[in-house]
Design a protein around this motif. Sequence first.
Motif, PDB file in Angstrom:
ATOM      1  N   LYS A   1      35.996  92.151 -17.926  1.00 55.49           N
ATOM      2  CA  LYS A   1      37.334  92.262 -18.511  1.00 55.49           C
ATOM      3  C   LYS A   1      37.419  93.351 -19.576  1.00 55.49           C
ATOM      4  CE  LYS A   1      38.612  87.392 -17.792  1.00 55.49           C
ATOM      5  NZ  LYS A   1      38.879  86.088 -18.473  1.00 55.49           N
ATOM      6  N   LEU A   2      36.385  93.444 -20.409  1.00 54.67           N
ATOM      7  CA  LEU A   2      36.438  94.340 -21.568  1.00 54.67           C
ATOM      8  C   LEU A   2      35.890  95.735 -21.278  1.00 54.67           C
ATOM      9  CD1 LEU A   2      35.241  91.749 -24.248  1.00 54.67           C
ATOM     10  CD2 LEU A   2      37.585  92.554 -23.883  1.00 54.67           C
ATOM     11  N   ASP A   3      35.048  95.865 -20.261  1.00 54.67           N
ATOM     12  CA  ASP A   3      34.477  97.152 -19.853  1.00 54.67           C
ATOM     13  C   ASP A   3      33.859  97.918 -21.023  1.00 54.67           C
ATOM     14  OD1 ASP A   3      33.808  99.190 -18.076  1.00 54.67           O
ATOM     15  OD2 ASP A   3      35.684 100.266 -18.443  1.00 54.67           O
ATOM     16  N   PRO A   4      32.891  97.329 -21.738  1.00 54.39           N
ATOM     17  CA  PRO A   4      32.283  98.039 -22.874  1.00 54.39           C
ATOM     18  C   PRO A   4      31.407  99.201 -22.409  1.00 54.39           C
ATOM     19  CG  PRO A   4      31.091  96.012 -22.438  1.00 54.39           C
ATOM     20  CD  PRO A   4      32.288  95.997 -21.530  1.00 54.39           C
TER      21      PRO A   4
ATOM     22  N   ASP B   1      28.026  83.853 -20.042  1.00 55.30           N
ATOM     23  CA  ASP B   1      29.207  84.099 -20.872  1.00 55.30           C
ATOM     24  C   ASP B   1      29.567  85.585 -20.885  1.00 55.30           C
ATOM     25  OD1 ASP B   1      31.256  83.629 -22.750  1.00 55.30           O
ATOM     26  OD2 ASP B   1      29.887  83.909 -24.441  1.00 55.30           O
ATOM     27  N   ALA B   2      28.528  86.432 -20.869  1.00 51.42           N
ATOM     28  CA  ALA B   2      28.753  87.867 -20.977  1.00 51.42           C
ATOM     29  C   ALA B   2      29.367  88.475 -19.719  1.00 51.42           C
ATOM     30  CB  ALA B   2      27.428  88.580 -21.281  1.00 51.42           C
ATOM     31  N   LEU B   3      28.972  87.983 -18.542  1.00 53.67           N
ATOM     32  CA  LEU B   3      29.399  88.625 -17.297  1.00 53.67           C
ATOM     33  C   LEU B   3      30.917  88.722 -17.182  1.00 53.67           C
ATOM     34  CD1 LEU B   3      27.110  87.550 -14.320  1.00 53.67           C
ATOM     35  CD2 LEU B   3      27.725  89.865 -15.041  1.00 53.67           C
ATOM     36  N   ASP B   4      31.585  87.612 -17.418  1.00 52.57           N
ATOM     37  CA  ASP B   4      33.039  87.601 -17.298  1.00 52.57           C
ATOM     38  C   ASP B   4      33.682  88.532 -18.316  1.00 52.57           C
ATOM     39  OD1 ASP B   4      35.561  86.514 -16.228  1.00 52.57           O
ATOM     40  OD2 ASP B   4      35.762  85.608 -18.209  1.00 52.57           O
TER      41      ASP B   4
ATOM     42  N   VAL C   1      33.964  95.306 -29.158  1.00 53.53           N
ATOM     43  CA  VAL C   1      35.043  94.763 -28.327  1.00 53.53           C
ATOM     44  C   VAL C   1      34.870  93.274 -28.043  1.00 53.53           C
ATOM     45  CG1 VAL C   1      35.512  96.981 -27.238  1.00 53.53           C
ATOM     46  CG2 VAL C   1      33.871  95.415 -26.177  1.00 53.53           C
ATOM     47  N   GLY C   2      33.673  92.721 -28.332  1.00 57.22           N
ATOM     48  CA  GLY C   2      33.470  91.301 -28.083  1.00 57.22           C
ATOM     49  C   GLY C   2      32.024  90.915 -28.249  1.00 57.22           C
ATOM     50  N   SER C   3      31.755  89.623 -28.032  1.00 57.02           N
ATOM     51  CA  SER C   3      30.390  89.113 -28.098  1.00 57.02           C
ATOM     52  C   SER C   3      30.258  87.955 -27.118  1.00 57.02           C
ATOM     53  CB  SER C   3      30.045  88.651 -29.521  1.00 57.02           C
ATOM     54  OG  SER C   3      30.894  87.576 -29.917  1.00 57.02           O
ATOM     55  N   ALA C   4      29.006  87.611 -26.790  1.00 55.06           N
ATOM     56  CA  ALA C   4      28.734  86.520 -25.852  1.00 55.06           C
ATOM     57  C   ALA C   4      27.436  85.844 -26.236  1.00 55.06           C
ATOM     58  CB  ALA C   4      28.665  87.060 -24.425  1.00 55.06           C
ATOM     59  N   LYS C   5      27.341  84.540 -25.916  1.00 53.26           N
ATOM     60  CA  LYS C   5      26.179  83.761 -26.338  1.00 53.26           C
ATOM     61  C   LYS C   5      25.065  83.733 -25.311  1.00 53.26           C
ATOM     62  CE  LYS C   5      27.970  79.235 -24.803  1.00 53.26           C
ATOM     63  NZ  LYS C   5      29.151  79.750 -24.081  1.00 53.26           N
ATOM     64  N   ASP C   6      25.315  84.173 -24.088  1.00 50.20           N
ATOM     65  CA  ASP C   6      24.280  84.262 -23.059  1.00 50.20           C
ATOM     66  C   ASP C   6      24.790  85.133 -21.916  1.00 50.20           C
ATOM     67  OD1 ASP C   6      25.825  82.619 -21.212  1.00 50.20           O
ATOM     68  OD2 ASP C   6      25.125  80.862 -22.313  1.00 50.20           O
ATOM     69  N   GLY C   7      23.951  85.312 -20.897  1.00 47.42           N
ATOM     70  CA  GLY C   7      24.311  86.193 -19.800  1.00 47.42           C
ATOM     71  C   GLY C   7      25.501  85.727 -18.990  1.00 47.42           C
TER      72      GLY C   7
END
Length: 354
Positions: A41-44, A34-37, A26-32
């Motif tokens: 939103k995406l609720d993985p 970036d990931a929190l938001d 559902v998505g990716s993030a480069k650090d914590g």
Amino acid sequence: MIVDDSALYRQSLRNLLREMPDVEIVGSAKDGVDALDKIEKLDPDLLTLDVQMPEMDGLELLKELKRRKLRSKSIMVSSLTSQGAEATTEALMEGAFDFILKPFGGNSEKNRHDLQCQLTSKINAFRQSIGQKPVSATGSAERPIPQGRGVAEATPQAAAACQAVVLGASTGGPSALKKVLPRLPDRLSVPVFVAQHMPPQYTKSLAVRLNDVSVLQVVEAEEGMIAKPGMVVLGAGGQQMRVVKQGNSFQVQLTDDPPENGVRPAVDYLLRSVTQATNGNALAVIMTGMGRDGLESCRQLKQQGGHVMAQNQADCVVYGMPKAVVEAGLAERILPLGKIAPAIVRHIKRSQRS
């Protein structure tokens, strides 16, 4: 969702996950940070979470998810270093679902295969965990199993004094051990042996952290050490641990014997030796984990007059190992985590009065 500060590693994980059936990225993030938001939103369902990242590392993110009561579970992605082992162990004790090791070395095909095998195993375990139904909403202890299998109406009186306790765990084990071992009293009259499925270096870090929070001495197993009453001996990752009787004491031996049930240290390997060393006067407690490790050795222990308890389904991260002994009718008691330590203490005291 993939969380990693390396764009190359994010892409590697993405490529492997895309090959797995019924896995949606559902998505990716480069650090914590970036990931929190994105997580909100995406609720993985599940994150692959790099341990070491700038801004906010994996452990900090895990604690923040816990503080915000977000439901996403995490598979930590760790390097095989002492620093990586310490951070990952802390994450597991804070409730991370499990972890995988970043492959190392120059063979890219082998690295890809190793990573694929690890991901497949952990995701299968996660699928099993979310597919299970809690035994009860309240996590009550000692529920009977249909068709006459499972826990006895009352725990049988031990025929002789309990000489040792064996705890076996896999996925979810570090967090479970953190809840059980600190509740054991400092004057426990028998040694405790633990088989937790983990690789080398990680069992060392786990022993240190468990020792920090326990009144009992918790140590990683060393060849030839004498396990004294009140000592907790954690099997070393990558080796099998067995126990032999030396006079009135128990000596720990480490071997390079092959894995059993695909793991090393294995519960079956350890418990067989404890059953022999104590003539069956031992207690086994099978805790959270995938697979059936511990089943056959629990059967042998019971045949020798020993006793078996199991963690209940509602409290397990993965209800595999305990389920196997419960469905085989070997578990005399099925207990939530909060009641395992008191049950161990009661069993030892009752056995000494027999």
